[in-house]
Design a protein around this motif. Structure first.
Motif, PDB file in Angstrom:
ATOM      1  N   PRO B 261      95.559  57.977  16.330  1.00 13.36           N
ATOM      2  CA  PRO B 261      94.846  58.926  17.510  1.00 13.36           C
ATOM      3  C   PRO B 261      93.374  59.075  17.077  1.00 13.36           C
ATOM      4  CG  PRO B 261      96.819  60.151  16.770  1.00 13.36           C
ATOM      5  CD  PRO B 261      96.833  58.752  16.067  1.00 13.36           C
ATOM      6  N   LYS B 262      92.351  58.560  17.578  1.00 14.99           N
ATOM      7  CA  LYS B 262      91.007  58.753  17.239  1.00 14.99           C
ATOM      8  C   LYS B 262      90.545  60.221  17.296  1.00 14.99           C
ATOM      9  CE  LYS B 262      89.750  54.228  16.674  1.00 14.99           C
ATOM     10  NZ  LYS B 262      90.938  53.783  16.487  1.00 14.99           N
ATOM     11  N   GLU B 263      91.272  60.764  18.213  1.00 11.50           N
ATOM     12  CA  GLU B 263      90.499  62.197  18.505  1.00 11.50           C
ATOM     13  C   GLU B 263      90.846  63.244  17.769  1.00 11.50           C
ATOM     14  OE1 GLU B 263      92.924  60.799  20.045  1.00 11.50           O
ATOM     15  OE2 GLU B 263      94.234  61.954  21.629  1.00 11.50           O
ATOM     16  N   LEU B 264      91.606  62.665  16.575  1.00 12.64           N
ATOM     17  CA  LEU B 264      91.795  63.900  15.544  1.00 12.64           C
ATOM     18  C   LEU B 264      90.548  64.039  14.974  1.00 12.64           C
ATOM     19  CD1 LEU B 264      95.285  62.724  14.416  1.00 12.64           C
ATOM     20  CD2 LEU B 264      94.834  64.960  15.137  1.00 12.64           C
ATOM     21  N   VAL B 265      89.838  63.233  14.653  1.00 17.82           N
ATOM     22  CA  VAL B 265      88.575  63.439  13.690  1.00 17.82           C
ATOM     23  C   VAL B 265      87.423  63.645  14.669  1.00 17.82           C
ATOM     24  CG1 VAL B 265      87.068  62.162  12.052  1.00 17.82           C
ATOM     25  CG2 VAL B 265      89.478  61.864  12.057  1.00 17.82           C
ATOM     26  N   PRO B 266      86.795  64.640  14.723  1.00 19.72           N
ATOM     27  CA  PRO B 266      85.804  65.013  15.433  1.00 19.72           C
ATOM     28  C   PRO B 266      84.543  64.222  15.257  1.00 19.72           C
ATOM     29  CG  PRO B 266      86.068  66.839  13.968  1.00 19.72           C
ATOM     30  CD  PRO B 266      87.149  65.836  13.528  1.00 19.72           C
ATOM     31  N   THR B 267      83.574  63.889  16.242  1.00 18.56           N
ATOM     32  CA  THR B 267      82.418  62.892  15.990  1.00 18.56           C
ATOM     33  C   THR B 267      81.402  63.461  14.659  1.00 18.56           C
ATOM     34  OG1 THR B 267      81.164  64.449  17.622  1.00 18.56           O
ATOM     35  CG2 THR B 267      82.397  62.521  18.412  1.00 18.56           C
ATOM     36  N   GLY B 268      81.169  62.596  14.240  1.00 19.96           N
ATOM     37  CA  GLY B 268      80.089  62.742  13.149  1.00 19.96           C
ATOM     38  C   GLY B 268      80.920  62.933  11.917  1.00 19.96           C
ATOM     39  N   TYR B 269      82.274  62.622  11.800  1.00 22.35           N
ATOM     40  CA  TYR B 269      83.086  62.897  10.525  1.00 22.35           C
ATOM     41  C   TYR B 269      83.746  61.619  10.216  1.00 22.35           C
ATOM     42  CZ  TYR B 269      82.363  67.921  10.252  1.00 22.35           C
ATOM     43  OH  TYR B 269      81.988  69.137  10.103  1.00 22.35           O
ATOM     44  N   THR B 270      84.258  61.128   9.073  1.00 19.89           N
ATOM     45  CA  THR B 270      85.060  60.131   8.919  1.00 19.89           C
ATOM     46  C   THR B 270      86.180  60.871   8.691  1.00 19.89           C
ATOM     47  OG1 THR B 270      84.811  60.261   6.439  1.00 19.89           O
ATOM     48  CG2 THR B 270      83.046  58.820   7.693  1.00 19.89           C
ATOM     49  N   ALA B 271      87.247  60.025   8.738  1.00 16.37           N
ATOM     50  CA  ALA B 271      88.799  60.703   8.250  1.00 16.37           C
ATOM     51  C   ALA B 271      88.606  61.730   7.096  1.00 16.37           C
ATOM     52  CB  ALA B 271      89.629  59.677   8.252  1.00 16.37           C
ATOM     53  N   THR B 272      87.971  60.753   5.991  1.00 18.10           N
ATOM     54  CA  THR B 272      87.889  61.464   4.554  1.00 18.10           C
ATOM     55  C   THR B 272      87.130  62.798   4.512  1.00 18.10           C
ATOM     56  OG1 THR B 272      87.887  59.007   3.882  1.00 18.10           O
ATOM     57  CG2 THR B 272      87.940  60.606   2.197  1.00 18.10           C
ATOM     58  N   SER B 273      86.250  62.695   5.302  1.00 20.60           N
ATOM     59  CA  SER B 273      85.271  63.731   4.945  1.00 20.60           C
ATOM     60  C   SER B 273      85.864  64.936   5.810  1.00 20.60           C
ATOM     61  CB  SER B 273      83.704  63.585   5.678  1.00 20.60           C
ATOM     62  OG  SER B 273      83.847  63.055   7.164  1.00 20.60           O
ATOM     63  N   TYR B 274      86.285  64.881   7.098  1.00 23.56           N
ATOM     64  CA  TYR B 274      87.055  65.899   7.808  1.00 23.56           C
ATOM     65  C   TYR B 274      88.154  66.240   6.978  1.00 23.56           C
ATOM     66  CZ  TYR B 274      89.087  68.380  11.645  1.00 23.56           C
ATOM     67  OH  TYR B 274      89.551  69.413  12.511  1.00 23.56           O
ATOM     68  N   LEU B 275      88.741  65.451   6.303  1.00 21.15           N
ATOM     69  CA  LEU B 275      89.852  66.217   5.483  1.00 21.15           C
ATOM     70  C   LEU B 275      89.550  66.967   4.539  1.00 21.15           C
ATOM     71  CD1 LEU B 275      93.143  66.046   5.079  1.00 21.15           C
ATOM     72  CD2 LEU B 275      92.683  64.251   3.606  1.00 21.15           C
TER      73      LEU B 275
END
Lengths: 463, 1027, 229
Positions: B261-275
């Motif tokens: 699901p894409k909405e997990l990562v807020p805009t402006g982040y990649t999955a890694t950076s957000y994690l």
């Protein structure tokens, strides 16, 4: 008023007793699946520690070689009717309380037997002759007698005071109160009739429905609710459960004779005759089978019917032992000269019945039959007919050889193969390819090659 | 035409329930063996079996192409197959199945003409009926809508109707120029499956095998048939046509990629950076004093590993759910191999500070084992539904559904249904089923049949046995997994069809968790745990008293508390998580856990896996230095070092296979799968040779290798994973800590979360009383709805609440509490004014809740039954004088049990003691000062019967007297010939020998059993039998 | 003189050689074969004894199909001494209710007695009898008279090995089959000329033709019209 209440507490078992005792005696119970409870158990079962009301798992674990028979209300009620019929000759006022109790009003018949004691004695003799176990008691109303019978008093009391204080000792769960009522009374410490009856009825009225109130008044004998007396059937339909299962046809005859005699009595009383009877045979597992036996002209005497039955029964083959026989008279008419108001369809039905009756009587009933749809892929297997077959195999011939014949002439295959590979569940397992072949003489035969011997056989002809 | 190419396009597995007779695995193996080019699995309106076929082909590297498809029938006249040439066709097929299934109840489907008219990608194979006009109609329809991608499938079944089919199909291809191809309609992989297919047919139609008649298959032609036979049955061109069609089908399940699901990562982040950001935030929260360099290194290593495996979304999905739980104040705990990592601790998924359990560190996601991360999250069992609704709200019904569980035939259902289909009488089957003892290890069920009156020499009984063995494990229907959620970015039915379940508004996908695992699609397990509710309620009670908020990390940070472990070693663990059962209580004093990791072992050791693998005894002897601890090699020591050389956990057995037998990561994973399901398909034996030869090559002696394999087999499906045991150990320790330091809050928390755990409220209250905690009865003025902690002369006590009263409605509870005047109810009439129902009033009276207002509960109940009483007109009348029944102490006891299921003042045995002289009986508290091996006579209420599956057939009885519990051991022989008292007694007298183990555990070995139930006939003390 | 002649010509049992004016031809049941119907003067007779000498399994019963279907429901159709067990599926295929059919076997005398009983009974209009031995003159006459009197039909099937006897019959036929066609001889018929060598084409069996033709037509592996989706 004086009522005798008879509680046949193990009627199903008694009805089957003659059959069970034939095999070696062993613990046997009547089990009611819906409530998962043992409802009746014979002496051997009680010895093994099994009690009425126990669950199946507990009973089975207490005694491994227990024989279990499903409780069937209608079988018990039909046996009750037989008892009522036999008592009907002794006393007229009988009330049937299915599934397993009878109430007899004694006071009107006391003068015929000059005294209560002889009357009760004759009733007890008849019941012992029928070999049934029962508890009994007397009371001023059916309800009071029933409570005492459930309390297993087994004594004849006629004087009011003795009945009264016997009643007071009885526990509430021997009465007709519902389990909820007994439970809610127990929760306030009321366990016996004495404590219940000591409370003013107005107080009880505030807390329970008036059905209970009317029951208590009947119990006290202050009011006598109306009851419906038993009268034997209008139309003759009797079933007899022979003492043991019958596997040879000739052993059927004595029981059929008994039924015919009962029929004769029934018809003579009503000055009636009948032209067609149905004999029904009951089996343990298979559905019941019924035989139509018609006579050219209406008969009533057992002697006239017996030869026709003998004709049929001789040719009967029993695939399973018979557990019960039933006889019903289809139409009975007044015996008054030859009535001829048949209209066409009834005429045709009788003509057909007459022809079949004659042919079967002459040639034997298993030589005169109707083709049934064979609901089995295997052509030789004559399986029970299917009323609406899934589809009609168009390749089947008109005639099938019950025992296939070896094919001798050379022939050419016109159609096939049709592969039949089934029947693994009984020992006629079949793996066969059928073909339709035409011989040099033009005959069209259904043939197959048997697997081990590689020999061609004729299974049928396209007539 | 030597190398004739053929593909079977119409084949149903046993996922067409009660119709197909073979597994997808059997079908693909046989098709490959007969060197078919391709096999299409076309179950009826379902793709439930395709993943197993796909996995089997991959596993055995079979030279066979799998075509994904499904079969349908519209309005009982138009039958056809849909096959998937490429991905869009597969999504289209999933959409059609989902729509058809959504329109009808569980297990059925309803097709609309529009569904097929809109088909753009799937290939259609029409199976014409034998009815001419119906065929004309659909022939025209197909020519108009699907002329480019439609074939007519001709079946040659040697059933006497082939000539009709050939004529009809030839005419149709003439009039509508739709090409013809050969197909079979396979229902079994081998002709010998025919009897099983007939049995399934009989079950489906509720009749018996001999009565299904000509509707059943007349031969076994609907099986996978050899090519030379097909060449004789079908014209060459029709066979070649199947090859052309199969070449058009290139779609493989490998192409299904899981989009998170894409909405997990807020805009402006990649999955890694957000994690990373979430982890950094977590570090500040979890390590307020800052983290050491070494821990920082571990975090970086883990983040790198997550990045490589692209599992960021998996952690973020769980992080999101866990955040929601925190906001709602719902207690939760993550468990599983991926849970024991610092990243999870920082993301607050787990509550265990990894530094304490550093020993588990390196078993984080191991790259070479290529195992998908496995995290289950337990929630308070009363709050779990909130979490499920949150997930549905957040992702929408289209994008989330539960994984399926395939309900298969168990022994009981198989025996009953096969017996019925063979024509056995139901009462006989029921009787036999009741008498077969499935726990009897010595005698398998097949040989127990003769004892129950079924003569095994009979043909029918032989068939029954063979067919029951064949049918066990066969899928029966789809049901919903207890908590496995699948969440995807796009609509879920692009990935897998969904269908309705029995429960309203719950949809389930057609694949189960093994299917998801083989396609590396991830699922999140949302599970319920009663103990979490109890702990949370205890925490609430504590946080009302102390400023410092108590939480799981707070307790675990305090480290191993000696006093708590003393309590555990004395087996004073009634009510505690995981280690409260009888069997655990006998093990605790022997194992004497002294630290957290000992608890982890304790939880895993009392399970069928280690017991059957005979690992318990050697472990105990080595722990108490009775046997030397020796390791055959360095590698074995690295794996078994922490459990003294004895394999206890499932992971250890797998690591042994890798380390000692040289298994690769993938092979080890296959071993794990085989272990879990070997009871069903016996695939474990393939590994025996591999394990033994692998180990002997590496210098281990053959005996040791075989012993290891026996232990692997012993583990079977029961080996408990260490990761899960570790998380459970945390909760076990927390509940022990609470029971030791705050017993009153602990019991109240437990009682308010019941039903849960091993013990009834009556046993919990008795245990509290034995810890001299005062328990106050339910009282109309003092109680509230829930049980409460109250202060009596500045001492904590338990006040039982109204929830204890059976049959009291919630409405009544609320109105009693809300309308209660501050000085409390003064008279019964005040209560009657509350217009409660009669049932409520009588329930309160029988529970003696009015003891402050009137002591004779019979009297009050009789008052309460009076309907007019609460009509104002009769208010003043008073007519008690005619009621003169008062309950004796025995009556009160009976009423207590009937109304609340427990009694505070009296214990049945105590009452008995003052009724009869019971001086020759020895009470539970006096057993400890009896000589070992001395003869004792004890009496008590039977509150538990447990047969823990030990080989010797010993059963444990628990007798409870007014001082405590007594463990009674009953040998199989004693039980067998004293069956009546053993099975029926609720009050039992036992004459036996007292046995005290070196660690002080006391048992009474039963000699003579006497049933004393008639002394206390009225009370039904609930007993927990054979759970 | 002519009036006496006209009186004779109208008498039911007298025929002129050249044409049939006998009253029953309107009561004939068409057999479905035009050649045969014209030979029989309209079709099968509704009453009397018919004999067919034939082999077993050449469609001999199917020849009389229309007659059986007409005389059946609600009356009984009785098979006496049939050569095998009667398949209900064959009856249902040709719309004959199995419940209206009875078959019986007994000794030769019993069979004839049964045939007579059926002909006399109003519930039955058609009886098919198979006989392994030739009928005596009197036996045949009794059947013919009973059949005519009660307006019912009796068909006697005699196999080749039975010695041929000339009998008082309504209709005397013989049948042989080559491949898909049969040749029927009308040896003798009451009120009509004998006719020999009538060719009728009907086949009581399904055939493999549709399968064989499919094999020839679709033998090649390349398909003429390539199907590209």
């Amino acid at each position: 008023m004086l009522w005798l209440f008879l509680d046949f507490h193990q009627l199903s078992l008694d009805a089957l007793a003659p059959i069970l005792d034939k095999e070696e005696p062993r613990p046997c119970v009547i089990y009611e699946a819906e409530v998962n409870q043992i409802v009746q158990c014979n002496s051997y079962a009680t010895e093994a520690g099994i009690e009425v009301g126990m669950g199946m798992a507990q009973a089975a674990s207490l005694c491994s070689d227990l024989s279990i028979i499903d409780y069937k209300v209608d079988r018990e009620t039909s046996h009750l009717k037989i008892l009522a019929n036999s008592l009907y000759q002794l006393i007229g006022d009988i009330v049937l309380i299915p599934p397993a109790s009878l109430a007899l009003r004694l006071d009107p018949s006391i003068r015929f037997y000059d005294g209560l004691r002889p009357l009760c004695q004759t009733i007890m003799n008849e019941l012992n002759q029928q070999k049934v176990n029962f508890h009994f008691a007397t009371g001023w109303s059916i309800e009071s007698a029933k409570v005492l019978a459930k309390a297993k008093m087994d004594r004849i009391l006629s004087d009011q005071a003795a009945i009264h204080n016997a009643l007071l000792q009885c526990h509430l769960n021997q009465t007709d109160l519902t389990t909820q009522q007994v439970d809610s009374l127990a929760r306030v410490g009321i366990h016996t009739l004495q404590s219940l009856l000591s409370l003013p009825t107005t107080e009880i009225g505030k807390r329970f429905d008036n059905k209970l109130i009317s029951y208590l008044t009947a119990l006290r004998g202050e009011v006598f609710p109306t009851c419906v007396y038993f009268h034997p059937e209008e139309k003759f339909a009797e079933t007899i459960e022979p003492a043991y299962e019958i596997s040879q046809t000739q052993h059927l005859l004595p029981w059929v004779n008994r039924l015919l005699n009962q029929l004769a009595v029934f018809l003579r009383l009503r000055n009636q005759v009948t032209a067609s009877l149905t004999l029904t045979l009951f089996f343990r597992e298979k559905e019941k089978e019924s035989l139509q036996i018609g006579s050219a002209y209406p008969l009533s005497l057992a002697a006239n019917w017996l030869p026709l039955f003998e004709l049929h029964i001789e040719k009967l083959t029993l695939t399973e032992p018979v557990t019960a026989l039933g006889l019903t008279a289809n139409q009975t008419e007044q015996m008054n000269g030859h009535n001829s108001d048949f209209f066409y369809h009834r005429f045709h039905y009788f003509a057909k019945m007459q022809l079949l009756g004659k042919l079967q009587a002459k040639l034997g009933s298993d030589n005169v039959c109707t083709p049934t749809f064979n609901n089995d892929h295997r052509l030789e297997e004559a399986s029970p007919a299917a009323n609406f077959p899934a589809f009609i195999p168009h390749w089947h011939p008109l005639f099938i050889a019950t025992t296939p014949l070896p094919l001798s002439e050379s022939s050419q295959i016109q159609f096939g193969p049709v592969r039949i590979q089934t029947g693994w569940w009984d020992d006629q397992d079949v793996k066969r390819d059928y073909f339709i072949a035409q011989t040099s003489k033009g005959e069209l035969l259904l043939v197959y090659k048997s697997s081990p011997e590689q020999q061609w056989f004729i299974q049928g002809w396209y007539g | 035409m030597v190398n004739m190419l053929y593909s079977e396009l119409f084949c149903q597995s046993n996922f067409s329930f009660l119709c197909g007779a073979s597994d997808p695995e059997e079908l693909v193996n046989t098709a490959a063996f007969l060197n078919y080019q391709a096999l299409a699995i076309t179950d009826e309106c379902s793709v439930a079996g395709v993943v197993r076929a796909h996995a089997e082909i991959k596993r055995n590297r079979l030279p066979l192409k799998l075509i994904i498809g499904a079969s349908f029938t519209l309005a009982e006249e138009f039958s056809f197959l849909l096959l998937c040439p490429y991905k869009q066709a597969y999504s289209e097929l999933c959409r059609i199945i989902t729509n058809a299934r959504s329109r009808s109840p569980k297990g059925e489907y309803h097709l609309a003409e529009w569904d097929i008219k809109s088909v753009k990608h799937c290939l259609i194979i029409w199976l014409p009926s034998l009815n001419r006009d119906v065929n004309l109609h659909w022939g025209k329809w197909l020519q108009r809508y699907h002329s480019q991608r439609c074939w007519i499938g001709v079946q040659r079944l040697l059933d006497g109707q082939d000539h009709h089919r050939f004529t009809i199909c030839s005419d149709l291809t003439e009039s509508f120029s739709i090409p013809l191809c050969a197909c079979t309609g396979v229902l079994m992989h081998h002709p010998k499956q025919l009897p099983l297919q007939h049995i399934l047919h009989a079950m489906r139609t509720g009749s018996t095998v001999d009565k299904i008649g000509i509707a059943a298959l007349s031969n076994a032609e609907r099986a996978l048939r050899p090519l030379n036979k097909l060449r004789k049955l079908y014209p060459a061109q029709w066979l070649y046509e199947t090859q052309k069609i199969s070449e058009l089908c290139q779609f493989s399940l490998e192409e299904l990629k899981y989009q998170y699901p894409k909405e997990l990562v807020p805009t402006g982040y990649t999955a890694t950076s957000y994690l990373r950001e979430c982890v950094e935030k977590g570090i500040k929260k979890r390590f307020p004093e800052g983290i050491t360099h070494e821990v920082r290194q571990v975090i970086e290593k883990e983040l790198l590993l997550i990045k490589e495996q692209a599992y960021e979304y998996f952690f973020l999905t769980i992080y999101d759910i866990v955040q929601f739980a925190q906001q709602q104040g719902i207690l939760y705990q993550g468990r599983g191999s991926a849970a024991n990592s610092v990243v999870c601790y920082c993301l607050e998924i787990t509550a265990v500070d990894p530094r304490q359990i550093n020993v588990l560190f390196e078993r984080f996601i191991s790259k070479e084992r290529d195992e998908p991360p496995d995290i289950d999250v337990d929630f308070e069992h009363e709050k779990r539904e909130q979490i499920i609704q949150y997930i549905y709200r957040k992702y929408g019904r289209q994008r989330t559904a539960l994984a399926a569980t395939v309900i298969t035939f168990r022994f009981r259902s198989a025996f009953r249904e096969v017996g019925k289909a063979l024509g056995f009488a139901e009462s006989q089957l029921g009787y036999v089923l009741k008498n077969i003892n499935r726990r009897d290890k010595a005698l398998p069920w097949q040989s127990q049949l003769s004892a129950c009156g079924m003569d095994p020499a009979q043909v029918k009984v032989k068939q029954l046995i063979a067919l029951v063995e064949q049918i066990i494990g066969l899928p029966r229907h789809l049901s919903q997994h207890v908590g496995g959620f699948v969440i995807s970015d796009g609509p879920l039915h692009e990935l897998v069809p969904t269908e309705n379940t029995a429960m309203p508004d719950r949809t389930v996908i057609q694949w189960d968790k093994d299917d998801l695992e083989s396609l590396a699609l991830l699922k999140v397990d949302i599970l319920a745990l009663g103990m979490l509710t109890a702990i949370q309620k205890s925490f609430h009670l504590l946080n009302k008293q102390f400023p410092q908020p108590v939480s799981i990390p707070f307790i675990t940070r305090l480290g191993d508390d000696r006093q708590v472990y003393d309590m555990v070693c004395k087996a004073d663990t009634v009510g505690v998580f995981q280690i409260e059962s009888r069997a655990q209580m006998t093990m605790l004093p022997r194992l004497k856990p002294r630290c957290y990791y000992d608890l982890v072992v304790q939880i895993a050791i009392v399970r069928p896996g280690p017991i059957q693998g005979e690992m318990v005894h050697p472990y105990l002897r080595r722990r108490h230095q009775l046997d030397p601890v020796v390791y055959p090699s360095k590698e074995v020591e690295s794996v078994l070092g922490r459990t003294m050389g004895v394999p206890i956990f499932q992971e250890q057995v797998i690591q042994l296979a890798m380390v000692a037998a040289g298994f690769s990561g993938g092979e080890a994973d296959q071993l794990r799968r085989a272990m879990a399901s070997w009871k069903k398909n016996g695939r474990l034996y393939e590994f025996q040779e591999k394990v033994v030869s692998g180990m002997t090559q590496r210098g281990y002696d053959k005996h040791y290798a075989n012993q290891i394999f026996e232990q692997i087999k012993g583990f079977g499906g029961y080996g408990f994973p260490e990761a899960h045991s570790a998380s459970f150990a945390v909760l076990a320790y927390v509940s022990c800590w609470l029971k030791h330091y705050f017993p009153v809050e602990f019991y109240v928390g437990l009682l308010n979360s019941w039903p849960m755990g091993f013990y009834t409220p009556s046993q919990l209250v008795r245990d509290a009383q034995q810890h001299n905690i005062k328990v106050l009865p339910v009282c109309i003025n003092a109680s509230s709805i829930e049980h409460e902690v109250v202060f009596v002369q500045s001492e904590k006590a338990i006040r039982l609440g109204f929830t204890l009263i059976k049959g009291l409605s919630d409405k009544a509870k609320d109105s009693i509490v809300s309308h209660r005047p501050c000085e409390g109810y003064q008279s019964l009439r005040q209560i009657q004014q509350l217009s409660l129902s009669r049932a409520d009033l009588t329930a309160l009276a029988s529970a003696n809740a009015f003891h402050q207002l009137a002591d004779n509960r019979y009297q009050t109940r009789w008052e309460m039954m009076n309907q007019e009483k609460n009509l104002p007109l009769f208010a003043n009348q008073d007519s008690q004088q005619s009621f003169a029944f008062t309950p004796s102490s025995l009556d009160n006891l009976i009423e207590d049990y009937a109304a609340t299921g427990l009694s505070i003042e009296h214990h049945p045995i105590a009452l008995l003691a003052n009724q009869r002289s019971l001086n020759k009986y020895c009470w539970s508290k006096d057993l400890s000062n009896k000589k070992n091996k001395s003869l004792v006579r004890i009496i008590g209420c039977v509150t538990g019967r447990q047969a823990p599956g030990t080989a010797s057939g010993v059963t444990f009885l628990t007798l409870e007297d007014h001082f405590g519990n007594i463990n009674v051991v009953v040998w199989q022989a004693t039980a067998r010939h004293q069956q009546q008292p053993y099975l029926k007694a609720s009050l039992l007298q036992v004459d036996g020998i007292l046995e005290r183990s070196p660690e002080g555990v006391i048992h009474v070995i039963a000699g003579k059993l006497t049933d004393r139930s008639d002394w206390l006939s009225a009370i039904n003390v609930p007993s927990r039998d054979f759970h | 003189m002519s009036d006496r002649l006209t009186h004779l010509t109208v008498h039911p049992h007298l025929w002129r050689a050249s044409y049939k004016t006998s009253s029953e031809n309107k009561a004939r049941i068409p057999s479905g074969f035009t050649l045969l119907d014209s030979a029989l003067g309209g079709g099968w007779p509704q009453a009397g004894l018919i004999r067919l000498r034939t082999l077993q399994g050449i469609g001999e019963v199917e020849l009389f199909l229309t007659l059986l279907q007409h005389m059946c429901h609600p009356h009984l159709l009785v098979f006496i001494n049939p050569p095998g067990r009667i398949q209900a599926s064959w009856l249902i295929k040709y719309k004959i209710e199995p419940d209206d059919v009875v078959f019986l076997t007994g000794t030769h005398e019993q069979n004839l007695w049964a045939a007579e009983q059926c002909l006399k009974n109003d519930a039955c209009q058609i009886v098919l009898v198979w006989s392994g031995q030739p009928l005596s003159l009197t036996q045949a006459r009794r059947l013919q008279v009973n059949a005519k009197q009660h307006q019912s039909v009796c068909i006697l099937f005699e196999y080749q090995h039975v010695l041929r006897q000339s009998l008082p019959l309504e209709l005397d036929l013989s049948l042989i089959r080559e491949q898909a066609a049969v040749t029927l001889n009308i040896e003798k018929q009451l009120g009509g000329w004998p006719r020999v060598g009538l060719q009728l084409t009907y086949s009581p069996i399904p055939s493999n033709n549709s399968i064989l033709s499919a094999f020839t037509r679709y033998a090649q592996t390349y398909s003429k019209h390539e199907q590209v989706s």
